[in-house]
Write a protein that holds these residues in place. Structure first.
Motif, PDB file in Angstrom:
ATOM      1  N   ASN A   2       0.845  -1.198   0.000  1.00  0.00           N
ATOM      2  CA  ASN A   2       0.000   0.000   0.000  1.00  0.00           C
ATOM      3  C   ASN A   2       0.875   1.241   0.000  1.00  0.00           C
ATOM      4  O   ASN A   2       1.888   1.289   0.682  1.00  0.00           O
ATOM      5  N   PHE A   4       0.572   5.061   0.904  1.00  0.00           N
ATOM      6  CA  PHE A   4      -0.098   6.228   1.449  1.00  0.00           C
ATOM      7  C   PHE A   4       0.480   6.474   2.824  1.00  0.00           C
ATOM      8  O   PHE A   4       1.299   5.726   3.309  1.00  0.00           O
ATOM      9  N   PHE A  44     -10.487  -3.292   5.919  1.00  0.00           N
ATOM     10  CA  PHE A  44      -9.643  -2.709   4.864  1.00  0.00           C
ATOM     11  C   PHE A  44      -8.206  -3.133   5.168  1.00  0.00           C
ATOM     12  O   PHE A  44      -7.362  -2.318   5.526  1.00  0.00           O
ATOM     13  N   ALA A  64      -1.395  -2.946  10.105  1.00  0.00           N
ATOM     14  CA  ALA A  64      -2.129  -3.323  11.317  1.00  0.00           C
ATOM     15  C   ALA A  64      -2.333  -4.839  11.415  1.00  0.00           C
ATOM     16  O   ALA A  64      -2.356  -5.379  12.527  1.00  0.00           O
ATOM     17  N   GLU A  84     -10.047  -7.544   2.053  1.00  0.00           N
ATOM     18  CA  GLU A  84      -9.279  -6.651   1.166  1.00  0.00           C
ATOM     19  C   GLU A  84      -9.834  -6.799  -0.248  1.00  0.00           C
ATOM     20  O   GLU A  84      -9.910  -7.894  -0.780  1.00  0.00           O
ATOM     21  N   LYS A  85     -10.252  -5.671  -0.826  1.00  0.00           N
ATOM     22  CA  LYS A  85     -10.943  -5.707  -2.115  1.00  0.00           C
ATOM     23  C   LYS A  85     -10.020  -5.988  -3.298  1.00  0.00           C
ATOM     24  O   LYS A  85     -10.429  -6.582  -4.292  1.00  0.00           O
ATOM     25  N   CYS A 113     -15.736  -4.473   1.763  1.00  0.00           N
ATOM     26  CA  CYS A 113     -15.940  -4.440   3.214  1.00  0.00           C
ATOM     27  C   CYS A 113     -17.421  -4.310   3.597  1.00  0.00           C
ATOM     28  O   CYS A 113     -17.883  -4.959   4.534  1.00  0.00           O
ATOM     29  N   ASP A 139     -10.641   0.916   8.240  1.00  0.00           N
ATOM     30  CA  ASP A 139      -9.561   1.843   7.897  1.00  0.00           C
ATOM     31  C   ASP A 139      -9.500   2.099   6.387  1.00  0.00           C
ATOM     32  O   ASP A 139      -8.536   1.717   5.713  1.00  0.00           O
TER      33      ASP A 139
HETATM   34  C1  LIG Z   1      -5.777   2.553   4.194  1.00  0.00           C
HETATM   35  S1  LIG Z   1      -5.560   1.030   3.390  1.00  0.00           S
HETATM   36  C2  LIG Z   1      -5.511  -0.109   4.697  1.00  0.00           C
HETATM   37  C3  LIG Z   1      -4.225  -0.220   5.432  1.00  0.00           C
HETATM   38  C4  LIG Z   1      -4.223  -1.289   6.477  1.00  0.00           C
HETATM   39  N1  LIG Z   1      -5.273  -1.091   7.462  1.00  0.00           N
HETATM   40  C5  LIG Z   1      -2.868  -1.396   7.150  1.00  0.00           C
HETATM   41  O1  LIG Z   1      -2.722  -1.122   8.333  1.00  0.00           O
HETATM   42  O2  LIG Z   1      -1.937  -1.790   6.438  1.00  0.00           O
HETATM   43  C6  LIG Z   1      -7.071   0.723   2.645  1.00  0.00           C
HETATM   44  C7  LIG Z   1      -7.153  -0.605   1.909  1.00  0.00           C
HETATM   45  O3  LIG Z   1      -8.519  -0.879   1.637  1.00  0.00           O
HETATM   46  C8  LIG Z   1      -8.633  -1.475   0.358  1.00  0.00           C
HETATM   47  N2  LIG Z   1     -10.012  -1.194  -0.090  1.00  0.00           N
HETATM   48  C9  LIG Z   1     -10.483  -0.121  -0.767  1.00  0.00           C
HETATM   49  N3  LIG Z   1     -11.814  -0.188  -0.909  1.00  0.00           N
HETATM   50  C10 LIG Z   1     -12.212  -1.313  -0.268  1.00  0.00           C
HETATM   51  C11 LIG Z   1     -13.476  -1.900  -0.011  1.00  0.00           C
HETATM   52  N4  LIG Z   1     -14.599  -1.341  -0.459  1.00  0.00           N
HETATM   53  N5  LIG Z   1     -13.527  -3.043   0.706  1.00  0.00           N
HETATM   54  C12 LIG Z   1     -12.383  -3.610   1.185  1.00  0.00           C
HETATM   55  N6  LIG Z   1     -11.146  -3.108   0.961  1.00  0.00           N
HETATM   56  C13 LIG Z   1     -11.062  -1.967   0.259  1.00  0.00           C
HETATM   57  C14 LIG Z   1      -7.551  -0.836  -0.460  1.00  0.00           C
HETATM   58  O4  LIG Z   1      -7.168  -1.691  -1.531  1.00  0.00           O
HETATM   59  C15 LIG Z   1      -6.437  -0.655   0.573  1.00  0.00           C
HETATM   60  O5  LIG Z   1      -5.564  -1.735   0.557  1.00  0.00           O
END
Ligand SMILES: C[S@@+](CC[C@H](N)C(=O)[O-])C[C@H]1O[C@@H](n2cnc3c(N)ncnc32)[C@H](O)[C@@H]1O
Length: 285
Positions: A2, A4, A44, A64, A84-85, A113, A139
């Motif tokens: 990821n 960001f 997420f 996390a 995870e999507k 999610c 998240d």
């Molecule tokens: C902010 S990141 C999560 C980071 C993670 N919590 C960590 O600590 O490493 C958000 C993640 O959610 C995924 N994502 C985006 N939309 C989603 C959805 N509708 N349902 C599930 N996952 C999703 C993205 O691909 C991304 O990997």
């Protein structure tokens, strides 16, 4: 991997881990006595690792998922459910993280999610599900969480940490002149669980300006729209959950607010513990 995050990415994970340890300490006493099962739900989950910075100056943060899986003291969770999507990220999570925890019961699900929150909520209402107590981590990187999903968690035995993209999401859709496209309005409606009129009335005011050819109605965005969106979201959360924390405020390097991070619960002690942790991190911001 990821891509960001700033320092707040790390703070957010530290807050979650600190809370998870406190949660497990308290729950440990009850789990044996009442036969409860402890479930950790990450909606997420990501790839397991977060890349921060640019190519020259890069840092990799442990996500996390691994941080939570590493908690064995005072006790681990009984089950872990990771959503995870993106398929590549879900695969990476399995390969680089989950495979190293064969002794734990872990599901990685490659889907949306919102869908899984709905099915978890259905499960928790069943005979078998009623034995579960859940710590959830929601998240998202944007406005992916539908308000309906949070309604599904109402009245359940779930403590949930929710990242709300106030600056990163809501504020960016609220155009200064109020001329928001239908697609953005729909996004705001789904995210806030409110109809268009209520959203516009909350974030905009109208003034009448006399002009040469008669009065003109001018739409103005209210000041401090990010803070207003955080207050609104918190108020809405309080309609669903008995206890809602103050927010941990996530700011970028230019001191602009990106997200607000809340914990919701139906347990008073849970809120107190979470608020104490949040206060500590807010004051060290
Ligand atoms: C902010 S990141 C999560 C980071 C993670 N919590 C960590 O600590 O490493 C958000 C993640 O959610 C995924 N994502 C985006 N939309 C989603 C959805 N509708 N349902 C599930 N996952 C999703 C993205 O691909 C991304 O990997």
């Amino acid at each position: 991997m990821n891509k960001f995050g700033g320092d707040w990415t790390e703070a957010k994970i530290e807050i979650l881990v600190e809370y998870a340890k406190a949660y497990l300490t308290i729950m440990d006493k009850f789990a044996d006595r009442f036969g409860w099962k402890l479930l950790y739900f990450d909606g997420f989950a990501g790839s397991g690792f977060i890349k921060k910075g640019n190519d020259e100056n890069q840092k990799i943060i442990i996500g996390a998922t691994k941080r939570i899986l590493d908690i064995d003291e005072p006790r681990p969770f009984d089950r872990y459910y990771f959503v995870e999507k993106e398929i590549e990220k879900a695969d990476e999570l399995i390969e680089k993280v989950v495979q190293n925890y064969n002794h734990k019961t872990i599901n990685v699900v490659n889907t949306d999610c919102n869908e899984k929150i709905q099915s978890m909520s259905e499960f928790l209402k069943t005979q078998k599900g009623k034995k579960y107590r859940v710590l959830a981590y929601i998240d998202p990187c944007g406005m992916q969480v539908n308000w309906k999903s949070l309604i599904a968690l109402q009245e359940l035995k779930v403590d949930a940490w929710i990242l709300v993209p106030t600056g990163m999401g809501v504020n960016r859709l609220l155009k200064k002149d109020g001329r928001i496209s239908d697609a953005w309005i729909m996004r705001l409606e789904t995210f806030l669980g409110m109809p268009k009129k209520e959203i516009l009335d909350y974030f905009y005011s109208q003034t009448i300006v006399p002009t040469l050819f008669g009065d003109e109605v001018v739409t103005n965005k209210e000041e401090k729209a990010i803070e207003r969106s955080a207050e609104l979201y918190q108020k809405r959360l309080k309609e669903l959950f008995t206890f809602v924390t103050n927010p941990y405020i996530l700011k970028n390097k230019s001191n602009s607010i990106m997200f607000h991070f809340y914990m919701v619960s139906n347990n008073k002690t849970a809120r107190k513990i979470a608020n104490d942790i949040i206060e500590k991190y807010n004051t060290s911001n």
